[in-house]
Scaffold this motif. Structure first.
Motif, PDB file in Angstrom:
ATOM      1  N   TRP A  16      -5.392   4.437   1.055  1.00  0.00           N
ATOM      2  CA  TRP A  16      -6.041   3.129   0.981  1.00  0.00           C
ATOM      3  C   TRP A  16      -5.579   2.266   2.145  1.00  0.00           C
ATOM      4  O   TRP A  16      -4.537   2.532   2.766  1.00  0.00           O
ATOM      5  N   GLN A  71      -3.933  -1.003   3.158  1.00  0.00           N
ATOM      6  CA  GLN A  71      -3.059  -1.980   2.519  1.00  0.00           C
ATOM      7  C   GLN A  71      -3.650  -3.381   2.618  1.00  0.00           C
ATOM      8  O   GLN A  71      -3.874  -3.910   3.712  1.00  0.00           O
ATOM      9  N   GLY A  72      -3.957  -3.969   1.479  1.00  0.00           N
ATOM     10  CA  GLY A  72      -4.537  -5.301   1.442  1.00  0.00           C
ATOM     11  C   GLY A  72      -6.034  -5.328   1.665  1.00  0.00           C
ATOM     12  O   GLY A  72      -6.646  -6.392   1.663  1.00  0.00           O
ATOM     13  N   GLY A  76      -6.219  -3.722   7.049  1.00  0.00           N
ATOM     14  CA  GLY A  76      -4.826  -3.383   6.832  1.00  0.00           C
ATOM     15  C   GLY A  76      -4.486  -1.996   7.348  1.00  0.00           C
ATOM     16  O   GLY A  76      -5.353  -1.244   7.797  1.00  0.00           O
ATOM     17  N   ASP A  77      -3.217  -1.633   7.282  1.00  0.00           N
ATOM     18  CA  ASP A  77      -2.768  -0.314   7.706  1.00  0.00           C
ATOM     19  C   ASP A  77      -3.013   0.707   6.596  1.00  0.00           C
ATOM     20  O   ASP A  77      -2.993   0.368   5.402  1.00  0.00           O
ATOM     21  N   TRP A  78      -3.178   1.965   7.013  1.00  0.00           N
ATOM     22  CA  TRP A  78      -3.371   3.025   6.038  1.00  0.00           C
ATOM     23  C   TRP A  78      -2.052   3.327   5.335  1.00  0.00           C
ATOM     24  O   TRP A  78      -0.997   3.410   5.965  1.00  0.00           O
ATOM     25  N   GLU A  79      -2.118   3.455   4.028  1.00  0.00           N
ATOM     26  CA  GLU A  79      -0.976   3.860   3.219  1.00  0.00           C
ATOM     27  C   GLU A  79      -1.364   5.084   2.407  1.00  0.00           C
ATOM     28  O   GLU A  79      -2.541   5.255   2.040  1.00  0.00           O
ATOM     29  N   VAL A 117      -3.577   1.099  -7.698  1.00  0.00           N
ATOM     30  CA  VAL A 117      -3.762   0.506  -6.376  1.00  0.00           C
ATOM     31  C   VAL A 117      -4.976  -0.409  -6.372  1.00  0.00           C
ATOM     32  O   VAL A 117      -4.935  -1.532  -5.856  1.00  0.00           O
ATOM     33  N   GLN A 170      -5.548  -3.294  -3.638  1.00  0.00           N
ATOM     34  CA  GLN A 170      -5.206  -2.409  -2.518  1.00  0.00           C
ATOM     35  C   GLN A 170      -3.779  -2.649  -2.021  1.00  0.00           C
ATOM     36  O   GLN A 170      -3.505  -2.656  -0.832  1.00  0.00           O
ATOM     37  N   GLN A 171      -2.880  -2.875  -2.967  1.00  0.00           N
ATOM     38  CA  GLN A 171      -1.470  -3.051  -2.656  1.00  0.00           C
ATOM     39  C   GLN A 171      -0.649  -2.021  -3.424  1.00  0.00           C
ATOM     40  O   GLN A 171      -1.090  -1.485  -4.447  1.00  0.00           O
ATOM     41  N   TRP A 172       0.563  -1.778  -2.940  1.00  0.00           N
ATOM     42  CA  TRP A 172       1.472  -0.929  -3.705  1.00  0.00           C
ATOM     43  C   TRP A 172       1.729  -1.584  -5.066  1.00  0.00           C
ATOM     44  O   TRP A 172       1.992  -2.785  -5.139  1.00  0.00           O
ATOM     45  N   LYS A 179       7.936   4.545  -3.037  1.00  0.00           N
ATOM     46  CA  LYS A 179       7.174   5.636  -2.439  1.00  0.00           C
ATOM     47  C   LYS A 179       7.918   6.961  -2.578  1.00  0.00           C
ATOM     48  O   LYS A 179       9.100   7.079  -2.254  1.00  0.00           O
TER      49      LYS A 179
END
Length: 417
Positions: free
Chosen positions: A20, A22-23, A27-30, A47, A52-54, A60
């Motif tokens: 997803w 992030q945010g 955002g960056d891919w997580e 998520v 779209q956040q941890w 992790k």
């Protein structure tokens, strides 16, 4: 939205990767990896639900962090009982009431872990969200699933919730200050409580002078009439007024001192069911000014008595009991007054509220009323009776006008012009 990618291994097994931004977009891919598709699907939902956040509390590669128990941690109810047992300066009835609240209301509190798992509350794991959920549950009550018309727990009044929350806060604070500490901070700080003044008019009954006179006219027993007149004329609590002794009266200063109050013994305790003990709080020990008419009544009741004799007694010379006065004197008088047109059914304690309303009507300041009633804090006085001060709106407007230059300046007030 998060997505799941399946990656085959050489040994024939698969890895499910949740991906997803992030945010959200930009955002960056997580990513997070799982060994089975069901776990990946559950994490994907978390998520998405968290924007779209941890997910909060997720580490992790490890999952939700396991809460570490503080050494010495114990169930909340067990710690609360230890706290109440160690309190000093309270009578046994108050101690018993505190324990009843702990058993009836604190025992239902639960702690929700970051994973969403709900567990029993301990003195170390309970957090602010748990306290807020507990407050909301008390406010809403709990219906019986088998009978929607019945209650398992009735909704609590704002005042009851505030009292229980205050006790909980003191109990948690003791854990913060313990040696070694069981907590780093008090989870009760910042809790949003229902407004204490909500519904207060339904709980209190304020009598006009003529309304009280209607009731008093129906009290045939002169001993009971003296006591009712004293309660409404001084605002004293029932247990204080009925514990007054001859030696509490100062004939020179026209005052009466409050030094004791009736207490109820705990069930099973040896001795009488009621005994004389200290007043409710430190500030309940006070001196009350009385009128000439009240002093005349006291002198009449003091005649022929010893210093330690009670001022207010039954026709048989015994101490008054609330239940006896209520059933045999107060209720018949109120019922008779209602039949003749009285629109209210006041309790005995409403005589105390009525006294305050009369004082406010005569422009007596709240701090002076606090001292007369024996409230420990001015906050209590303001919360209960502050809404009655609207009768002073005219004086407030005149004062503001005088200060701002819109009207004649009162003595000692300088215009801001």
């Amino acid at each position: 939205m998060a997505s799941i990618r399946k990656r085959e291994r050489k040994d024939g097994t698969a890895i499910y990767q949740v991906r997803w931004l992030q945010g959200g977009r930009g955002g960056d891919w997580e990513t997070e990896k799982f060994g089975d598709e069901t776990a990946a699907e559950e994490f994907k939902k978390l998520v998405d639900a968290n924007g779209q956040q941890w997910p909060a509390g997720w580490v992790k590669g490890k999952g939700f962090a396991t809460e570490q128990l503080v050494e010495g941690d114990m169930p909340l109810v067990q710690w609360a009982h230890r706290y109440v047992d160690r309190l000093i300066g309270i009578d046994e009835r108050t101690r018993r009431d505190y324990k009843r609240d702990v058993d009836n209301h604190f025992a239902v509190m639960r702690h929700t872990q970051p994973s969403g798992l709900v567990v029993d509350a301990t003195i170390g794991n309970v957090v602010g969200d748990d306290v807020q959920d507990w407050v909301r549950a008390q406010e809403a009550g709990e219906r019986d699933p088998a009978n929607p018309e019945a209650w398992l727990r009735r909704p609590a009044s704002p005042k009851s919730i505030a009292n229980r929350h205050g006790l909980l806060s003191a109990i948690v604070q003791a854990a913060v200050e313990a040696d070694p500490p069981l907590r780093s901070k008090n989870c009760c700080l910042g809790t949003r409580l229902p407004r204490v003044d909500d519904g207060i008019d339904d709980e209190m009954c304020f009598l006009e002078h003529d309304e009280y006179a209607r009731i008093a006219a129906e009290i045939e027993d002169p001993h009971a009439r003296d006591l009712a007149d004293w309660l409404v004329g001084t605002g004293m609590r029932w247990g204080e007024a009925t514990a007054l002794q001859v030696r509490d009266v100062n004939l020179i200063r026209n005052t009466v001192g409050v030094h004791r109050s009736w207490k109820r013994s705990a069930p099973g305790e040896a001795g009488p069911a009621y005994f004389l003990g200290p007043p409710k709080t430190r500030k309940a020990r006070r001196v009350i000014a009385v009128t000439d008419a009240q002093m005349e009544m006291l002198r009449r009741r003091m005649a022929g008595k010893r210093p330690e004799d009670l001022l207010f007694e039954t026709p048989r010379g015994k101490s008054w009991r609330h239940d006896n006065f209520w059933r045999r004197r107060w209720v018949p008088a109120v019922n008779a007054a209602v039949e003749k047109g009285l629109p209210k059914r006041p309790r005995i304690h409403d005589l105390r509220h009525t006294h305050v309303a009369w004082l406010i009507g005569e422009r007596i300041p709240l701090p002076a009323i606090q001292a007369r009633l024996g409230h420990e804090s001015i906050t209590t006085t303001v919360d209960r009776y502050g809404h009655l001060v609207q009768a002073l709106d005219g004086e407030i407007r005149a004062a503001v006008d005088a200060v701002m230059g819109a009207g004649p300046a009162a003595p000692g007030i300088r215009r801001l012009v």
